[in-house]
Write a protein that holds these residues in place. Structure first.
Motif, PDB file in Angstrom:
ATOM      1  N   GLU A  23       0.835  -1.204   0.000  1.00  0.00           N
ATOM      2  CA  GLU A  23       0.000   0.000   0.000  1.00  0.00           C
ATOM      3  C   GLU A  23       0.867   1.250   0.000  1.00  0.00           C
ATOM      4  O   GLU A  23       0.600   2.207  -0.745  1.00  0.00           O
ATOM      5  N   ARG A  24       1.898   1.277   0.822  1.00  0.00           N
ATOM      6  CA  ARG A  24       2.799   2.432   0.849  1.00  0.00           C
ATOM      7  C   ARG A  24       3.523   2.582  -0.489  1.00  0.00           C
ATOM      8  O   ARG A  24       3.811   3.705  -0.928  1.00  0.00           O
ATOM      9  N   LEU A  25       3.821   1.455  -1.127  1.00  0.00           N
ATOM     10  CA  LEU A  25       4.510   1.469  -2.413  1.00  0.00           C
ATOM     11  C   LEU A  25       3.667   2.184  -3.463  1.00  0.00           C
ATOM     12  O   LEU A  25       4.183   2.963  -4.275  1.00  0.00           O
ATOM     13  N   PHE A  26       2.357   1.939  -3.450  1.00  0.00           N
ATOM     14  CA  PHE A  26       1.476   2.569  -4.434  1.00  0.00           C
ATOM     15  C   PHE A  26       1.107   3.992  -4.016  1.00  0.00           C
ATOM     16  O   PHE A  26       1.088   4.915  -4.834  1.00  0.00           O
ATOM     17  N   GLY A  27       0.772   4.183  -2.744  1.00  0.00           N
ATOM     18  CA  GLY A  27       0.429   5.509  -2.252  1.00  0.00           C
ATOM     19  C   GLY A  27      -0.976   5.960  -2.585  1.00  0.00           C
ATOM     20  O   GLY A  27      -1.158   6.950  -3.307  1.00  0.00           O
ATOM     21  N   PRO A  28      -2.004   5.267  -2.093  1.00  0.00           N
ATOM     22  CA  PRO A  28      -3.385   5.717  -2.337  1.00  0.00           C
ATOM     23  C   PRO A  28      -3.636   7.071  -1.681  1.00  0.00           C
ATOM     24  O   PRO A  28      -3.040   7.393  -0.656  1.00  0.00           O
ATOM     25  N   ASP A  29      -4.518   7.859  -2.300  1.00  0.00           N
ATOM     26  CA  ASP A  29      -4.822   9.178  -1.744  1.00  0.00           C
ATOM     27  C   ASP A  29      -6.329   9.440  -1.841  1.00  0.00           C
ATOM     28  O   ASP A  29      -7.108   8.513  -2.069  1.00  0.00           O
ATOM     29  N   ASP A  30      -6.720  10.695  -1.707  1.00  0.00           N
ATOM     30  CA  ASP A  30      -8.139  11.047  -1.644  1.00  0.00           C
ATOM     31  C   ASP A  30      -8.675  11.611  -2.962  1.00  0.00           C
ATOM     32  O   ASP A  30      -9.707  12.296  -2.964  1.00  0.00           O
ATOM     33  N   ARG A  31      -8.022  11.342  -4.059  1.00  0.00           N
ATOM     34  CA  ARG A  31      -8.506  11.834  -5.343  1.00  0.00           C
ATOM     35  C   ARG A  31      -9.855  11.178  -5.686  1.00  0.00           C
ATOM     36  O   ARG A  31     -10.205  10.121  -5.143  1.00  0.00           O
ATOM     37  N   LEU A  32     -10.587  11.774  -6.610  1.00  0.00           N
ATOM     38  CA  LEU A  32     -11.884  11.249  -7.012  1.00  0.00           C
ATOM     39  C   LEU A  32     -11.705   9.919  -7.741  1.00  0.00           C
ATOM     40  O   LEU A  32     -10.826   9.774  -8.599  1.00  0.00           O
ATOM     41  N   THR A  33     -12.528   8.947  -7.410  1.00  0.00           N
ATOM     42  CA  THR A  33     -12.477   7.624  -8.034  1.00  0.00           C
ATOM     43  C   THR A  33     -13.384   7.598  -9.268  1.00  0.00           C
ATOM     44  O   THR A  33     -14.225   8.488  -9.452  1.00  0.00           O
ATOM     45  N   PRO A  34     -13.239   6.579 -10.127  1.00  0.00           N
ATOM     46  CA  PRO A  34     -14.035   6.525 -11.363  1.00  0.00           C
ATOM     47  C   PRO A  34     -15.538   6.650 -11.150  1.00  0.00           C
ATOM     48  O   PRO A  34     -16.219   7.314 -11.935  1.00  0.00           O
ATOM     49  N   VAL A  35     -16.066   6.006 -10.095  1.00  0.00           N
ATOM     50  CA  VAL A  35     -17.515   6.045  -9.906  1.00  0.00           C
ATOM     51  C   VAL A  35     -17.994   7.448  -9.540  1.00  0.00           C
ATOM     52  O   VAL A  35     -19.145   7.824  -9.820  1.00  0.00           O
ATOM     53  N   ARG A  36     -17.121   8.244  -8.949  1.00  0.00           N
ATOM     54  CA  ARG A  36     -17.492   9.619  -8.600  1.00  0.00           C
ATOM     55  C   ARG A  36     -17.329  10.554  -9.794  1.00  0.00           C
ATOM     56  O   ARG A  36     -17.937  11.627  -9.840  1.00  0.00           O
ATOM     57  N   LEU A  37     -16.520  10.134 -10.763  1.00  0.00           N
ATOM     58  CA  LEU A  37     -16.303  10.948 -11.958  1.00  0.00           C
ATOM     59  C   LEU A  37     -17.245  10.578 -13.102  1.00  0.00           C
ATOM     60  O   LEU A  37     -17.658  11.451 -13.875  1.00  0.00           O
ATOM     61  N   HIS A  38     -17.552   9.265 -13.229  1.00  0.00           N
ATOM     62  CA  HIS A  38     -18.317   8.805 -14.394  1.00  0.00           C
ATOM     63  C   HIS A  38     -19.466   7.875 -14.005  1.00  0.00           C
ATOM     64  O   HIS A  38     -19.595   6.775 -14.557  1.00  0.00           O
ATOM     65  N   PRO A  39     -20.321   8.234 -13.069  1.00  0.00           N
ATOM     66  CA  PRO A  39     -21.429   7.329 -12.732  1.00  0.00           C
ATOM     67  C   PRO A  39     -22.352   7.145 -13.926  1.00  0.00           C
ATOM     68  O   PRO A  39     -22.762   8.122 -14.565  1.00  0.00           O
ATOM     69  N   ASP A  40     -22.652   5.871 -14.260  1.00  0.00           N
ATOM     70  CA  ASP A  40     -23.508   5.619 -15.426  1.00  0.00           C
ATOM     71  C   ASP A  40     -24.718   4.750 -15.113  1.00  0.00           C
ATOM     72  O   ASP A  40     -25.524   4.448 -16.003  1.00  0.00           O
ATOM     73  N   GLY A  41     -24.844   4.300 -13.857  1.00  0.00           N
ATOM     74  CA  GLY A  41     -26.001   3.492 -13.493  1.00  0.00           C
ATOM     75  C   GLY A  41     -25.953   2.064 -13.993  1.00  0.00           C
ATOM     76  O   GLY A  41     -26.930   1.321 -13.820  1.00  0.00           O
ATOM     77  N   VAL A  42     -24.832   1.639 -14.590  1.00  0.00           N
ATOM     78  CA  VAL A  42     -24.718   0.266 -15.127  1.00  0.00           C
ATOM     79  C   VAL A  42     -23.481  -0.423 -14.566  1.00  0.00           C
ATOM     80  O   VAL A  42     -23.574  -1.414 -13.841  1.00  0.00           O
TER      81      VAL A  42
END
Length: 480
Positions: A23-42
Motif C-alpha cells: 500500500e505504501r509502495l502505491f500511495g493511495p490518496d483522496d482523489r476522485l475515483t471513477p464512480v465519482r467521476l463517471h457514474p452511469d447506473g450500469v
C-alpha cells in the motif's frame, strides 16, 4: 497441525505487514475515483466497501482455491508453503497493484493497462489472450456445474437444459446493472463459502491424525505420478487461485468502477487474495488429512467428489448442502463475471459506451455465441473438458506473467521499489515457460531441455527490462 497453524498465522500477518508495504509502495490518496467521476447506473455504481470485498472475493475464488488446493495437496506439504508465500509475496501484490493501477485510470481493463506500460504490440496480444481466457472460463464454468446438476437430478432434466439455463442467467448478469444481480446475491454466496471454510477449519482439529506430516518432515514430492509430475513447475500451475491467478486482474476493474476511495484498495484487493489463500490452505489441510489416512484416495481421487466426502463427513447434512453450493453456485458466479468483464474489455477496445442496453446486449450475444462454439467443440471430444481445463490453467498463469511485467514497468517509471514485482515476474515466467515445454499437454520436452529454454527465456525478459529501464532513466535524466 502445527504447520497448518503456522501457515495460517503467516497469511494473516502477511496482510498487515506485507500488505501495508504494498500500500505504501502505491500511495493511495483522496482523489476522485471513477464512480465519482463517471457514474452511469450500469457499471459505474457506488457500493459499500464490505459488499465490494465480498463480490471481489467470490469473483476471484469460485471453486479455484478448493479444487486447486485438493489437487495440490497430492504434492505434499510443499503445497502449504506455495499457498502461503505465493499468496503473500506474489498473488496479493499482483492483485492489489494491478487493481490500483486500473483505479487510477478510470477502471481501465487489463489489456489497456498492459498496453499502457508494455506497448501497443503487448496490448494487442493481451486483448486477444484475455478475451480467449475469459471465454474459456465461461465455457468451463457452464459445463462443470451443468454436469453436477444433471447428476444430482439423476439425468431427468439433461445437461443441455441445465447449460441453457445457466447461459440465460449469464446473459442477465452480464447486461443488467451490476447492483441488480451481482451486487445483491454475490455477498450471500461469498458468506456461504466462507462459512464452509470456517466450519472445516474447526472440524480439522477433530479429524487431524497424530501422524500428519509437518513441514520439517521434508518437502518431498508425494504425488502418485511423481516421476512425470515434478514439483516444479506442476505444483505452481495446479495451485493457481490460492496463490496467484492472472484471472483476478481481469475481474478487479469491475470493482474499481464501484469504489468510493482509493484507501479501500488494500482491504478489498490484497485482503480478498489473502482470504482466498486462507480458504485454499484449509482445503489443502483437509485433503492432506484424507490422503494420509487413505492411500487409495491419494491415487484415485476426483476433486468434486472429495469436496462432497469431506464436507459430508466433517460437517454433516449442513456440509453437504454447502458443498453443493460450493461446486455449483461458485463456478456459476465465476463464469458470469468472466463474461461480464469480457464485455467490458471488448467495449474498452472498441470505445463503445455501455450505458445503452442495446450496446451491452449486442456485445454479449456475440461473446456468448463464441463461448457456445467452444463448448460444442469441447463436448464433441470425450476428453474435451479436461483439455479445456488444462489450457485454461496454463493461460491463467501466463496472464499473470504479463500483468506482473506491466506492474514492474509501472513501478520503475515511478522510480520506486520495483523488485517486489520483478522477482515474481521472473519466477512466474520460468514456471509458465517450463510447464508448456515439459508438460505432456505441451511440447513434452526433456526436463533438461525444458528448464534450459525456460531459464534462457526468463533471462531474455529480464535483460529486456534492464535495458528499457536504463534507457528510461537516461531519458528522464536528460529531461531533468
Amino acid at each position: 497441525m502445527i504447520s497448518f497453524l503456522l501457515c495460517l498465522a503467516l497469511l494473516i500477518a502477511g496482510y498487515f505487514l506485507y500488505g501495508r508495504m504494498a500500500e505504501r509502495l502505491f500511495g493511495p490518496d483522496d482523489r476522485l475515483t471513477p464512480v465519482r467521476l463517471h457514474p452511469d447506473g450500469v457499471d459505474y455504481i457506488a457500493m459499500p466497501r464490505w459488499r465490494i470485498f465480498m463480490i471481489q472475493f467470490l469473483n476471484i475464488a469460485g471453486t479455484g482455491p478448493i479444487f486447486g488446493a485438493i489437487l495440490g495437496a497430492k504434492f505434499g506439504t510443499a503445497c502449504f508453503l506455495w499457498i502461503v508465500f505465493g499468496c503473500i509475496l506474489i498473488g496479493a501484490v499482483h492483485d492489489y497493484l494491478a487493481a490500483m493501477i486500473s483505479l487510477r485510470h478510470d477502471g481501465e481493463s487489463l489489456p489497456e493497462i498492459v498496453g499502457r506500460y508494455l506497448g501497443t504490440t503487448a496490448k494487442g496480444v493481451m486483448r486477444g489472450f484475455t478475451i480467449l481466457l475469459l471465454i474459456l472460463v465461461g465455457a468451463v464454468f457452464v459445463i462443470s456445474p451443468a454436469t453436477i446438476l444433471d447428476n444430482l437430478t439423476s439425468g431427468h432434466i439433461g445437461p443441455y437444459v441445465w447449460m441453457a439455463a445457466i447461459f440465460a442467467y449469464y446473459l442477465l448478469a452480464s447486461v443488467l446493472p451490476i447492483d441488480k444481480v451481482i451486487g445483491r446475491f454475490y455477498p450471500i454466496f461469498a458468506i456461504a463459502l466462507l462459512f464452509m471454510a470456517a466450519g472445516l477449519c474447526v472440524a480439522f482439529f477433530f479429524h487431524v491424525p497424530a501422524s500428519m506430516p509437518e513441514l520439517w518432515d521434508g518437502l518431498s514430492n508425494t504425488h502418485p505420478q511423481a516421476d512425470t509430475t515434478p514439483l516444479f513447475p506442476m505444483l505452481f500451475i495446479t495451485v493457481a487461485c490460492g496463490a496467484i491467478s492472472g484471472f483476478h486482474a481481469t475481474q478487479s476493474p469491475m470493482m474499481c468502477r464501484c469504489m468510493h476511495s482509493e484507501r479501500d484498495g488494500r482491504p478489498v484487493f490484497y485482503g480478498a487474495m489473502i482470504t482466498e489463500g486462507i480458504v485454499a490452505l484449509i482445503w489443502a489441510a483437509a485433503a492432506t488429512c484424507l490422503y494420509h489416512t487413505d492411500a487409495a484416495t491419494l491415487a484415485n481421487s476426483d476433486a468434486p467428489v472429495l469436496v462432497f466426502e469431506i464436507t459430508r463427513d466433517w460437517l454433516g447434512p449442513i456440509g453437504a448442502i454447502l458443498a453443493i453450493l460450493g461446486v455449483v453456485a461458485a463456478p456459476i458466479t465465476t463464469g458470469d463475471t468472466a463474461l461480464r468483464s469480457c464485455r467490458l474489455i471488448v467495449a474498452d477496445m472498441l470505445k463503445l459506451s455501455q450505458a445503452r442496453l442495446a450496446n451491452r446486449l449486442g456485445l454479449s450475444v456475440v461473446l456468448f455465441a463464441v463461448t457456445a462454439m467452444v463448448m460444442v467443440f469441447s463436448l464433441a471430444d470425450p476428453n474435451g473438458f479436461n483439455i479445456l481445463w488444462r489450457y485454461f490453467a496454463w493461460a491463467n498463469q501466463t496472464l499473470a506473467v504479463f500483468t506482473l511485467w506491466a506492474v514492474t514497468v509501472y513501478l520503475a517509471r515511478r522510480r520506486t521499489w520495483y523488485v517486489v514485482t520483478l522477482l515474481p515476474a521472473m519466477f512466474m515466467t520460468m514456471v509458465c515457460a517450463s510447464f508448456i515445454l515439459l508438460s505432456p499437454t505441451g511440447l513434452h520436452l526433456s526436463a533438461t531441455m525444458a528448464y534450459t529454454i525456460s531459464a534462457a527465456l526468463t533471462l531474455a525478459f529480464t535483460l529486456w527490462f534492464a535495458v528499457w529501464n536504463s534507457r528510461q532513466r537516461h531519458a528522464d535524466a536528460l529531461k531533468d
